[in-house]
Design a protein around this motif. Sequence first.
Motif, PDB file in Angstrom:
ATOM      1  N   MET A  18      48.501  46.049  58.214  1.00  8.85           N
ATOM      2  CA  MET A  18      49.858  45.636  57.886  1.00  8.85           C
ATOM      3  C   MET A  18      49.949  44.125  57.874  1.00  8.85           C
ATOM      4  O   MET A  18      50.538  43.533  56.990  1.00  8.85           O
ATOM      5  N   ARG A  78      68.311  56.203  55.526  1.00  8.47           N
ATOM      6  CA  ARG A  78      68.143  56.252  54.059  1.00  8.47           C
ATOM      7  C   ARG A  78      66.701  56.473  53.623  1.00  8.47           C
ATOM      8  O   ARG A  78      66.433  57.165  52.633  1.00  8.47           O
ATOM      9  N   LEU A  84      57.643  55.948  54.544  1.00  4.98           N
ATOM     10  CA  LEU A  84      57.377  54.741  55.324  1.00  4.98           C
ATOM     11  C   LEU A  84      56.004  54.831  55.993  1.00  4.98           C
ATOM     12  O   LEU A  84      55.222  53.878  55.979  1.00  4.98           O
ATOM     13  N   ARG A 105      56.170  46.513  49.021  1.00  5.39           N
ATOM     14  CA  ARG A 105      56.699  45.148  48.939  1.00  5.39           C
ATOM     15  C   ARG A 105      56.002  44.224  49.939  1.00  5.39           C
ATOM     16  O   ARG A 105      55.332  44.692  50.859  1.00  5.39           O
ATOM     17  N   HIS A 111      61.805  43.474  54.625  1.00  6.79           N
ATOM     18  CA  HIS A 111      62.579  43.371  55.869  1.00  6.79           C
ATOM     19  C   HIS A 111      63.750  42.402  55.843  1.00  6.79           C
ATOM     20  O   HIS A 111      64.523  42.345  56.791  1.00  6.79           O
ATOM     21  N   HIS A 113      66.622  42.322  54.472  1.00  8.63           N
ATOM     22  CA  HIS A 113      67.965  42.910  54.560  1.00  8.63           C
ATOM     23  C   HIS A 113      68.223  43.577  55.911  1.00  8.63           C
ATOM     24  O   HIS A 113      69.302  44.120  56.132  1.00  8.63           O
TER      25      HIS A 113
END
Length: 166
Positions: A18, A78, A84, A105, A111, A113
């Motif tokens: 990550m 959502r 994820l 992304r 992240h 938002h």
Amino acid sequence: MNQNHVVFRSCAVLFAMMVLVAGNITSAQAQPPQGEKSLYERLGGVYSIATVVDDFIERLLANDILNANPAIKEARDRVPKAGLKFRVTELVCQGTGGPEQYHGRTMKEAHKHLYITEKEWDAMVADFKKTLDKFKVPDSEQKELFAIVGSTKPDIVISSTTPKMQ
Ligand code: HEM
């Protein structure tokens, strides 16, 4: 090496992936020196990495500190958790030298938002530690993982001057 140990080592790989992806480090750069196994291989490959990611994401989704942030809570409700977990697994696999490619992304885009604070970041790190301990990842490798994850922090945590969503 038993199954649990392989899975825990995969935990470290996951986070490394990550972070590496977040820093735009390519899979080629994640390759080890000649003659050495890649981190991806040492962690046990995609199945082990996916297992560690699954445990970690489940902890984050149930974390009261994170869910107190309405933007994180909204995203949690959502975004399908299976997706994820898939994206994070892709990221870790690519960043550790595996054949999988991350198609998500950037860390900043994913992240921005969410208005993630220092306190929320620390809550995530604590959950990561619990997952690593569960899978008995050795201290030295945990340190490496925390260093890698920490490198993504500037792209994920808001500055203290950024207005927070109500
Ligand atoms: C407090 C820390 C964190 C929180 C609360 C958090 C939460 C989330 C949430 C809610 C999403 C979905 C956002 C959306 O689609 O609207 C997301 C996406 C994602 N996060 Fe995090 N995250 C954190 C840290 C990290 C770290 C440290 C990494 C990796 C080093 C990471 C990797 C990802 C990836 C790969 C995605 C998917 C991006 C995509 O689908 O394009 N996250 N995160």
